[in-house]
Design a protein around this motif. Sequence first.
Motif, mmCIF file in Angstrom:
data_model
loop_
_atom_site.group_PDB
_atom_site.id
_atom_site.type_symbol
_atom_site.label_atom_id
_atom_site.label_comp_id
_atom_site.label_asym_id
_atom_site.label_seq_id
_atom_site.Cartn_x
_atom_site.Cartn_y
_atom_site.Cartn_z
ATOM 1 N N LYS A 1 -9.182 -26.923 89.040
ATOM 2 C CA LYS A 1 -9.536 -25.597 88.531
ATOM 3 C C LYS A 1 -8.294 -24.913 87.955
ATOM 4 O O LYS A 1 -8.348 -24.318 86.873
ATOM 5 C CB LYS A 1 -10.145 -24.730 89.629
ATOM 6 C CG LYS A 1 -10.494 -23.355 89.130
ATOM 7 C CD LYS A 1 -11.052 -22.466 90.204
ATOM 8 C CE LYS A 1 -11.307 -21.089 89.613
ATOM 9 N NZ LYS A 1 -11.557 -20.101 90.619
ATOM 10 N N GLU B 1 -18.071 -29.869 87.727
ATOM 11 C CA GLU B 1 -18.695 -28.924 86.794
ATOM 12 C C GLU B 1 -19.337 -27.773 87.564
ATOM 13 O O GLU B 1 -19.184 -26.611 87.180
ATOM 14 C CB GLU B 1 -19.728 -29.639 85.938
ATOM 15 C CG GLU B 1 -19.100 -30.558 84.900
ATOM 16 C CD GLU B 1 -20.130 -31.247 84.014
ATOM 17 O OE1 GLU B 1 -21.348 -31.169 84.304
ATOM 18 O OE2 GLU B 1 -19.694 -31.867 83.046
ATOM 19 N N ARG B 2 -20.044 -28.074 88.659
ATOM 20 C CA ARG B 2 -20.651 -27.017 89.480
ATOM 21 C C ARG B 2 -19.572 -26.108 90.064
ATOM 22 O O ARG B 2 -19.713 -24.890 90.082
ATOM 23 C CB ARG B 2 -21.492 -27.627 90.610
ATOM 24 C CG ARG B 2 -22.888 -27.995 90.216
ATOM 25 C CD ARG B 2 -23.761 -28.336 91.393
ATOM 26 N NE ARG B 2 -23.216 -29.344 92.282
ATOM 27 C CZ ARG B 2 -23.277 -30.660 92.082
ATOM 28 N NH1 ARG B 2 -23.876 -31.133 91.019
ATOM 29 N NH2 ARG B 2 -22.751 -31.496 92.957
ATOM 30 N N PHE B 3 -18.490 -26.716 90.566
ATOM 31 C CA PHE B 3 -17.399 -25.937 91.160
ATOM 32 C C PHE B 3 -16.840 -24.949 90.131
ATOM 33 O O PHE B 3 -16.621 -23.779 90.439
ATOM 34 C CB PHE B 3 -16.302 -26.876 91.658
ATOM 35 C CG PHE B 3 -15.143 -26.166 92.294
ATOM 36 C CD1 PHE B 3 -15.225 -25.683 93.598
ATOM 37 C CD2 PHE B 3 -13.964 -25.969 91.595
ATOM 38 C CE1 PHE B 3 -14.149 -25.026 94.175
ATOM 39 C CE2 PHE B 3 -12.881 -25.309 92.171
ATOM 40 C CZ PHE B 3 -12.985 -24.843 93.462
ATOM 41 N N GLU C 1 -18.349 -23.804 87.404
ATOM 42 C CA GLU C 1 -19.356 -22.812 87.043
ATOM 43 C C GLU C 1 -19.494 -21.734 88.105
ATOM 44 O O GLU C 1 -19.742 -20.580 87.793
ATOM 45 C CB GLU C 1 -20.698 -23.497 86.802
ATOM 46 C CG GLU C 1 -20.718 -24.321 85.536
ATOM 47 C CD GLU C 1 -21.950 -25.192 85.403
ATOM 48 O OE1 GLU C 1 -22.735 -25.308 86.374
ATOM 49 O OE2 GLU C 1 -22.120 -25.767 84.321
ATOM 50 N N GLU C 2 -19.351 -22.112 89.372
ATOM 51 C CA GLU C 2 -19.510 -21.174 90.480
ATOM 52 C C GLU C 2 -18.266 -20.343 90.754
ATOM 53 O O GLU C 2 -18.335 -19.323 91.425
ATOM 54 C CB GLU C 2 -19.917 -21.933 91.746
ATOM 55 C CG GLU C 2 -21.276 -22.583 91.637
ATOM 56 C CD GLU C 2 -21.599 -23.520 92.775
ATOM 57 O OE1 GLU C 2 -20.738 -23.702 93.676
ATOM 58 O OE2 GLU C 2 -22.698 -24.083 92.776
ATOM 59 N N SER C 3 -17.136 -20.788 90.251
ATOM 60 C CA SER C 3 -15.861 -20.098 90.524
ATOM 61 C C SER C 3 -15.645 -18.937 89.593
ATOM 62 O O SER C 3 -16.035 -18.885 88.502
ATOM 63 C CB SER C 3 -14.689 -21.059 90.365
ATOM 64 O OG SER C 3 -14.819 -22.154 91.199
#
Length: 52
Positions: A25, A46-48, A50-52
């Motif tokens: 990140k 990708e999820r990490f 998007e959620e960050s």
Amino acid sequence: MLRPKIQEIIAQSEDPEQAAFRVLKFMEEKIGLWGNGWFDDDPAMERFLEES
């Protein structure tokens, strides 16, 4: 400098997987890995991001 910041992220992480997510990140924020396809085969990353 990148190295000291990466060392700090690793030292503060609870486990190796979390450290990897946080380092990537940080790298994304600094040099933009996502737009170059580095995470195309990594849905968890990708999820990490998007959620960050």
